[in-house]
Design a protein around this motif. Structure first.
Motif, mmCIF file in Angstrom:
data_model
loop_
_atom_site.group_PDB
_atom_site.id
_atom_site.type_symbol
_atom_site.label_atom_id
_atom_site.label_comp_id
_atom_site.label_asym_id
_atom_site.label_seq_id
_atom_site.Cartn_x
_atom_site.Cartn_y
_atom_site.Cartn_z
ATOM 1 N N ALA A 164 35.996 11.464 97.728
ATOM 2 C CA ALA A 164 34.760 11.448 96.940
ATOM 3 C C ALA A 164 34.109 10.115 97.057
ATOM 4 C CB ALA A 164 34.827 12.006 95.537
ATOM 5 N N MET A 165 34.868 8.894 97.590
ATOM 6 C CA MET A 165 34.109 7.858 97.619
ATOM 7 C C MET A 165 33.588 7.623 98.856
ATOM 8 S SD MET A 165 35.307 6.829 94.695
ATOM 9 C CE MET A 165 34.503 5.086 94.726
ATOM 10 N N GLN A 166 33.595 8.442 99.740
ATOM 11 C CA GLN A 166 32.912 8.218 101.316
ATOM 12 C C GLN A 166 31.662 8.991 101.200
ATOM 13 O OE1 GLN A 166 36.730 9.949 103.063
ATOM 14 N NE2 GLN A 166 35.966 8.478 104.678
ATOM 15 N N ARG A 167 30.829 8.591 102.229
ATOM 16 C CA ARG A 167 29.396 9.128 102.372
ATOM 17 C C ARG A 167 29.569 10.337 103.426
ATOM 18 N NH1 ARG A 167 24.697 6.707 105.111
ATOM 19 N NH2 ARG A 167 26.555 6.631 106.971
ATOM 20 N N PRO A 168 29.134 11.847 103.219
ATOM 21 C CA PRO A 168 29.398 12.653 104.085
ATOM 22 C C PRO A 168 29.091 12.564 105.322
ATOM 23 C CG PRO A 168 27.981 13.466 102.194
ATOM 24 C CD PRO A 168 28.045 11.758 102.092
ATOM 25 N N ILE A 169 28.161 11.763 105.804
ATOM 26 C CA ILE A 169 28.074 11.452 107.350
ATOM 27 C C ILE A 169 29.253 10.838 107.718
ATOM 28 C CG2 ILE A 169 26.796 10.291 109.139
ATOM 29 C CD1 ILE A 169 24.451 10.961 107.692
#
Length: 472
Positions: A164-169
């Motif tokens: 959840a800490m990452q960006r979707p892209i």
């Protein structure tokens, strides 16, 4: 699915029988009834108007050929237009791309996206023989990533971890890079549920789409929302270049408005139907088969495919050999047949695909519910191996014990034994190579309303794997 529409159309189309010619006057009332049936099924008004206009244009003034009655000709026209409004023919996924072919799933919260990713990955792995990987770009819903990981393990496809800490892209680009190294054929991307009115979320998925350039962008929508499903799909289609729709929870939708509205309103085909909670409950959408089902004509092709895919062929062959050798059909065999039917989605799923079953009364449909299978299995499970092998020994005191052990009444045990005896007689005739005669007798047993002989769920229906189904 479509129970209400099937019942209404079935009774309506009977009104045209006996007419020598289809004219504007004698189809006026029928068209009004068809219009009402479609509106009650929650089909969008523009779709209904267009549908009725096309049927009327084709039907008025047609000379009925000698081989067909006017009612049959009219039904043929209605069926053809139903197919047209739903998209003519099945449109599969276009995976013709340099691996990995990226498939992105979009949709509202709660529509069943993550489950659909699991179902679709199982479909692609088992039926299309693809090497599949799944990844979750849903960084907003708690436990969404863990849910997809659990599904991936269950259907035996590769899972690409994310947090959840990452960006979707960043998540999806890393997944694509990994998929290339692992020679993955298809990468399925689960995205966060969002509303079309949520500008920030819609901008995010647009940016994600532009960055990963998926070969397929599928909109997942709940069939039970009716024509709203089509309107929501239209709103998403204006923001994203959708390539198709997955209609979930279609088994719980008695009306069918979404299936009849989506293609007309969005211009995008329905590619799959979610027909239950199980991970194999995903069917390719065939408009011609669905139209046939709506008109109560069944869907034998889908039934044959289901039999071929889900029936345990080894068990079926063992039973066939046993019957052919005249060794008899016992209660253990009967229990295995019930289990096979359950694997194929239960009695209602089977009856839905059998020709002539669409016009059955609600009472008969109620009698053929799957609760009876559960009860019958419980009764057989309460018997000893000796009793299953030789049911004739089950008398008074044994019946009391079996009823008590299964939580049923003695009359339930008696009913099961009667149904078993009917099946045993059928098997005996099959063993004697007299199956054609037996099929004629079974048809004669069917009451005028399409009911089940002897109160048996499924009546004279052939046991799975023994019905002689062959693909033409």
């Amino acid at each position: 699915m479509f129970q209400n529409l099937t019942e209404r159309l079935g009774s309506t189309l009977k009104n045209l029988s006996g007419k020598g010619r289809l004219t504007e006057d004698n189809i006026k009332d029928t068209l009004r009834e068809v219009r009402m049936a479609l509106l009650e099924a929650d089909v969008a008004l523009p779709v209904v108007k267009d549908f009725i206009a096309k049927v009327k244009e084709r039907a008025v003034g047609i000379e009925v050929s000698k081989s067909l009655q006017p009612g049959q000709m009219f039904i043929k026209i209605v069926q053809s237009e139903l197919e047209s409004v739903m998209g003519e023919a099945n449109e599969g996924l276009n995976l013709a791309a340099t691996p990995p072919a990226v498939v992105m799933m979009a949709g509202l919260q709660g529509a069943g996206k993550t489950t659909s990713v699991g179902k679709l990955s199982k479909f692609l792995r088992e039926r299309e023989k693809k090497k599949v990987m799944v990844v979750s770009a849903d960084v907003y819903r708690p436990a969404a990533i863990k849910q997809l990981q659990t599904l991936a393990e269950e259907v035996q496809v590769e899972f690409f971890p994310s947090s959840a800490m990452q960006r979707p892209i960043d998540i999806v680009e890393a997944a694509i890079d990994h998929a290339k190294k692992q020679f993955i054929d298809v990468l399925l991307v689960d995205t966060a549920g969002r509303l079309a009115v949520d500008t920030e979320m819609m901008d995010e998925i647009k940016a994600l789409h532009a960055a990963v350039k998926p070969v397929e962008t599928l909109f997942v929508v709940d069939a039970m929302t009716g024509q709203d499903a089509a309107n929501t799909a239209k709103a998403f289609n204006e923001a994203l270049p959708l390539t198709g729709v997955i209609l979930t929870k279609a088994d719980g939708d008695a009306r069918g408005g979404a299936a009849l509205s989506v293609k007309h309103i969005t211009g995008k085909p329905i590619k799959f139907l979610g027909m239950g909670e199980k991970l194999d409950a995903l069917e390719p959408f065939h408009p011609e088969r669905v139209a046939s089902r709506i008109l109560g004509m069944g869907d034998v092709l889908s039934l044959i495919e289901e039999v071929e895919r889900k029936v345990d062929k080894d068990k079926a062959q063992r039973l066939a050999k046993k019957v052919q050798k005249g060794k008899g059909f016992d209660l253990q065999d009967f229990k295995e047949q019930l289990e096979q039917m359950k694997n194929m989605g239960g009695m209602m799923s089977l009856m839905d695909k059998l020709p002539g079953m669409g016009g059955m009364s609600a009472k008969i449909k109620e009698q053929a519910n799957d609760k009876q299978f559960v009860q019958m299995e419980a009764i057989i499970n309460s018997m000893t191996p000796g009793e299953r092998a030789r049911p004739d020994v089950i008398k008074g005191s044994r019946k009391k014990r079996i009823a008590a052990g299964s939580g049923t009444q003695i009359q339930d045990v008696n009913r099961l034994l009667k149904q078993f005896t009917q099946m045993q007689k059928m098997m005996k005739k099959m063993g004697g190579g007299n199956s054609k005669k037996m099929m004629r007798q079974m048809q004669g047993m069917m009451p005028p309303g399409g009911g089940m002989p002897g109160g048996m769920p499924g009546g004279g229906m052939m046991p799975p794997g023994l019905g002689g189904f062959k693909r033409k």
